[in-house]
Design a protein around this motif. Structure first.
Motif, PDB file in Angstrom:
ATOM      1  N   PRO A  69      -1.826   0.083   4.242  1.00  0.00           N
ATOM      2  CA  PRO A  69      -1.280   1.252   3.540  1.00  0.00           C
ATOM      3  C   PRO A  69       0.205   1.117   3.244  1.00  0.00           C
ATOM      4  O   PRO A  69       1.029   1.917   3.682  1.00  0.00           O
ATOM      5  CB  PRO A  69      -1.552   2.394   4.524  1.00  0.00           C
ATOM      6  CG  PRO A  69      -1.450   1.750   5.865  1.00  0.00           C
ATOM      7  CD  PRO A  69      -2.012   0.356   5.684  1.00  0.00           C
ATOM      8  N   GLN A 515      -4.984   7.796   5.832  1.00  0.00           N
ATOM      9  CA  GLN A 515      -5.858   6.907   5.078  1.00  0.00           C
ATOM     10  C   GLN A 515      -7.241   7.530   4.916  1.00  0.00           C
ATOM     11  O   GLN A 515      -7.786   8.123   5.862  1.00  0.00           O
ATOM     12  CB  GLN A 515      -5.999   5.559   5.789  1.00  0.00           C
ATOM     13  CG  GLN A 515      -4.780   4.661   5.704  1.00  0.00           C
ATOM     14  CD  GLN A 515      -5.019   3.342   6.413  1.00  0.00           C
ATOM     15  OE1 GLN A 515      -4.765   3.215   7.607  1.00  0.00           O
ATOM     16  NE2 GLN A 515      -5.507   2.361   5.676  1.00  0.00           N
ATOM     17  N   TYR A 525      -4.222   6.278   0.411  1.00  0.00           N
ATOM     18  CA  TYR A 525      -3.286   6.438   1.517  1.00  0.00           C
ATOM     19  C   TYR A 525      -2.090   7.273   1.087  1.00  0.00           C
ATOM     20  O   TYR A 525      -1.726   7.357  -0.093  1.00  0.00           O
ATOM     21  CB  TYR A 525      -2.811   5.080   2.032  1.00  0.00           C
ATOM     22  CG  TYR A 525      -1.894   4.319   1.097  1.00  0.00           C
ATOM     23  CD1 TYR A 525      -0.508   4.450   1.176  1.00  0.00           C
ATOM     24  CD2 TYR A 525      -2.406   3.463   0.125  1.00  0.00           C
ATOM     25  CE1 TYR A 525       0.341   3.756   0.319  1.00  0.00           C
ATOM     26  CE2 TYR A 525      -1.579   2.769  -0.734  1.00  0.00           C
ATOM     27  CZ  TYR A 525      -0.208   2.917  -0.636  1.00  0.00           C
ATOM     28  OH  TYR A 525       0.632   2.235  -1.488  1.00  0.00           O
TER      29      TYR A 525
END
Length: 782
Positions: A69, A515, A525
């Protein structure tokens, strides 16, 4: 060399720290099982068709690139080698929103429109090699060789990479020894600049539980892209070499130990700066102000007798330990860095008027311990980091005033800094998998930073015949208090010596990531992070003749960054298309910025600055063998509150005599950033009998940007596009490879850095990039 220091004590501490860590691990009952394969063995999970999964270590663990992410661009070592990239500066042609200039004595690295220019503080874009911080600007000159992967992490990365990564980080992984014999080597020759690069490595298994890899690198560039009219030579030239040895031990299935030692020696001769504007003073007229393939630097002649150069000598000693005991993993990284650098740079005018010498010695001992547990529903990492570094730097600014009809004798201004930094930090990161699709990660790093600094500004007669081996004692012996009044008149700086400038800082740096993965092929994300970069002392501080000097004014404040980012990454079910899209905004408070004014560089804090934008990447494999990768970026990076920026050349000319001209840069774009940028890479594998032929084309394009720190129109670079070509031939079994490459096909030379010329009123200097490169490369792997 200006500064020398024995490192025996720190080397002992390195191995003592390793021994202590081994002892802790042997008695610890809490560890977690992790994959024992090396990064080299698992860099790509090859699928039967379509796009391959790329594995990265951006979060200090192996993950698929699309599961991380964070906005990240990964470049494999093979791609670096194919593109004949051996220096970080060459990454600018393949990584959007990234710039790195080695112009002058102080390299500057920028991501998303922000970075650091200056020698006295750590870089906002951190550089990490095998989990060790290489935090000074001089480390940007070290070569790239025997590389597994380079990951460019955009935005603050403070949780897992510590402080001083407020703009981003470069995460570099070198090749590790495997369990079988392996040897690889490559050699290239570039015709236009007579450049030879040879590199390779050999892995030798020593037993069932031990293996060793040694790798070497050599680069020699004999013909630079600018002709020096004074010396008759083509500049710059390179001569770089390095060697690295890595020993990997697996005495049990639960314990892995890696010991590494590296030595690098980098030498650049000559420069890339040239004048583009005539002086407004009739006594300082120059003969060549045309931006072309010629420059005139008289540094190697009278009165300086010191040709322009930059040299770096670096060594690394490192020990990594990973202990697996079933419920968690303890990881330790212990490292010692010792880096010395020296350089001599002129103001690029054709008058024998100015020369700047900069010498540094940096020593760093660091120890990090991490404990990681993955339970399925909850994953967590916590640990601690300690760093003790010593930074010594000295600058001599030589001004030959008689050469420009100034009624002062030839003088030298000597400034130095002797700094000790200690970093104590703890960090923790917890991920809760609330459902199979949804997870929340929260963490923070708390850092206590101690700094103690001595800083001086002294006077000397003209310092000449300086080389890399000139010692600090040699220069200090020439300083003379009787010349302080003259230096004050010529440099507007007051002689002084500050002792024990103490700073103590506390930084809490939180991070939250959300997420959502509806399936294994797509991930959404959102990320919030707040980071900080340590304050410090300005090496060039000299006060003012009117107000004298102040210990408080010699210091600058810490920099903070607050960032928000949302994005999506995914791959189609047939694995033909992989994509990522991110939107971000980062706000900087007290941004640290160095600028050049008159004859010296100074450091200041910008009240507020901001970068925001959109970044997209697509990889498309429509048929077997054809691969298309494209990136597109929009960037809006501006100073939001900066009322005291350095004036442009024309503004200085218009200012009343005797005043210090400053301009309001609030709302103006930051240096080295383009509003629009993107890349396109296309390659196609064609099988012809037992051979595979792969033609490829790469394009990097960006809109216009400023290459100076004050948005001077003279330093504006128009939009450009750089085209690279590559044609590779390999047998189907791929044990050897031969290729022809062309970099910068259209021979587009562009501005890398710009600055007002010291001692030349109205003058302006531009540092130019390398033009077209054409070469051949051969390699083999056994």
């Amino acid at each position: 060399m200006l500064v020398t220091h024995k490192n025996t004590r720190i080397r002992k501490a390195l191995f003592a720290g390793t021994a202590i860590t081994l002892g802790m691990m042997s008695s610890n009952a809490f560890a977690q099982s992790t994959a024992s394969a090396t990064a080299a063995d698992t860099a790509e999970d090859v699928t039967s068709a379509g796009i391959q999964d790329i594995v990265v270590t951006a979060q200090k663990r192996e993950e698929r690139l699309r599961d991380v992410p964070v906005s990240i661009l990964a470049v494999s070592g093979e791609k670096l080698q194919d593109a004949n990239i051996a220096r970080l500066t060459d990454l600018v042609t393949i990584v959007p929103n990234f710039t790195l200039s080695l112009a002058g004595n102080a390299p500057t690295t920028n991501l998303r429109g922000f970075g650091t220019y200056g020698t006295q503080f750590a870089q906002s874009v951190g550089k990490f090699t095998d989990n060790v911080s290489y935090s000074r600007d001089l480390h940007a000159r070290l070569p790239l060789f025997d590389i597994e992967r380079v990951e460019v992490l955009k935005g603050p990365q403070v949780l897992l990479y510590g402080n001083s990564t407020t703009a981003g980080a470069l995460n570099i992984t070198t090749k590790q020894p495997g369990s079988e014999f392996e040897a690889d080597a490559s050699a290239s020759y570039e015709f236009n600049h007579d450049e030879t690069i040879v590199q390779g490595g050999v892995t030798v298994p020593l037993s069932d539980w031990a293996s060793f890899r040694v790798a070497g690198f050599f680069q020699n560039l004999d013909k630079g892209w600018l002709r020096n009219n004074f010396t008759g030579r083509d500049e710059p030239t390179f001569r770089n070499r390095a060697v690295r040895g890595t020993l990997r031990l697996t005495p049990t299935n639960d314990l892995t130990i890696s010991l590494k030692a590296e030595y690098d020696r980098v030498r650049d001769n000559g420069g890339t700066g040239q004048q583009i504007r005539q002086s407004t003073n009739p006594n300082r007229q120059q003969t060549d102000i045309t931006l072309d393939d010629y420059r005139t630097s008289t540094a190697s002649g009278a009165p300086f007798f010191s040709p322009e150069f930059v040299e770096v000598r670096h060594e690394t000693y490192q020990a990594d330990i990973s202990y697996d005991a079933g419920v968690g993993t303890i990881s330790s990284t212990t490292a010692y860095l010792n880096t010395r650098a020296g350089g001599s740079q002129s103001n690029t005018s054709d008058l024998p008027d100015y020369l700047n010498f900069l010498f540094t010695h940096y020593q760093q001992f660091s120890q990090e311990l991490r404990f990681t547990v993955n339970t399925g529903s909850i994953d967590y990492t916590f640990g601690g980091y300690f760093e003790d570094n010593k930074y010594k730097a000295a600058t001599v600014v030589d001004a030959n005033f008689p050469a420009i009809a100034v009624p002062l004798p030839a003088l030298g201004r000597y400034v130095d800094i002797d700094q000790r930094n200690k970093n104590y930090s703890v960090f923790a990161n917890l991920t809760a998998h609330l459902t199979d699709e949804f997870s929340v990660t929260a963490g923070a790093r708390y850092a206590i930073l101690h700094q103690n600094t001595d800083q001086s500004s002294l006077a000397a007669p003209l310092v000449t015949n300086v080389t890399f081996d000139t010692s600090q004692a040699d220069v200090l012996a020439q300083t003379d208090p009787a010349l302080c009044a003259l230096v004050q008149a010529g440099f507007a700086a007051v002689c002084h010596e500050f002792k024990d400038l103490k700073r103590k800082e506390y930084h809490f740096q939180p991070q939250v990531v959300i997420q959502y993965k509806p399936n294994s092929d797509i991930m959404f994300y959102g990320k919030f992070v707040k980071g900080a970069k340590q304050g410090g002392v300005d090496i060039a501080y000299g006060g003012t003749p009117a107000n004298g000097v102040s210990r408080e004014e010699a210091m600058f404040a810490p920099e903070t960054a607050t960032s928000f980012e949302v994005g999506v990454k995914g791959i189609t079910g047939d694995r033909m298309l992989e994509y990522s899209l991110g939107v971000f905004r980062t706000t900087f408070e007290d941004l640290q910025l160095s600028a050049f004014l008159g004859t010296s560089q100074f450091t200041t804090n910008v009240g507020k600055a901001r970068t925001q934008g959109v970044e997209a990447e697509v990889t498309f494999v429509p048929v077997t063998g054809l691969r298309i990768n494209a990136t597109a970026n929009y960037l809006d990076a501006t100073f939001r509150d900066f009322p005291n920026g350095v004036c442009t050349v024309e503004q200085i000319e218009a200012a009343p005599p005797g005043t210090v001209c400053m301009q309001d840069l609030s709302g103006r774009p930051t240096p080295f950033q383009s509003k629009y940028s993107g890349t396109l890479n296309v390659s196609y594998d064609i099988e012809a009998g037992d051979l595979r032929v792969t033609p490829g084309v790469s394009v990097m394009a960006k809109s216009g940007y400023y290459v100076g720190t004050n948005d001077d129109p003279l330093g504006y670079q128009k939009g450009l596009a750089l085209v690279d070509l590559n044609l590779a031939v390999t047998p189907v079994d791929s044990w050897w490879k031969a290729s022809v490459f062309v970099r910068n096909l259209t021979d587009k030379a562009y501005k890398e850095y710009g600055v007002a010329t010291a001692l030349i009123p109205g003058g302006y200097s531009i540092y130019m990039s390398r033009g077209r490169s054409i070469g051949v490369q051969v390699g083999a792997r056994f």
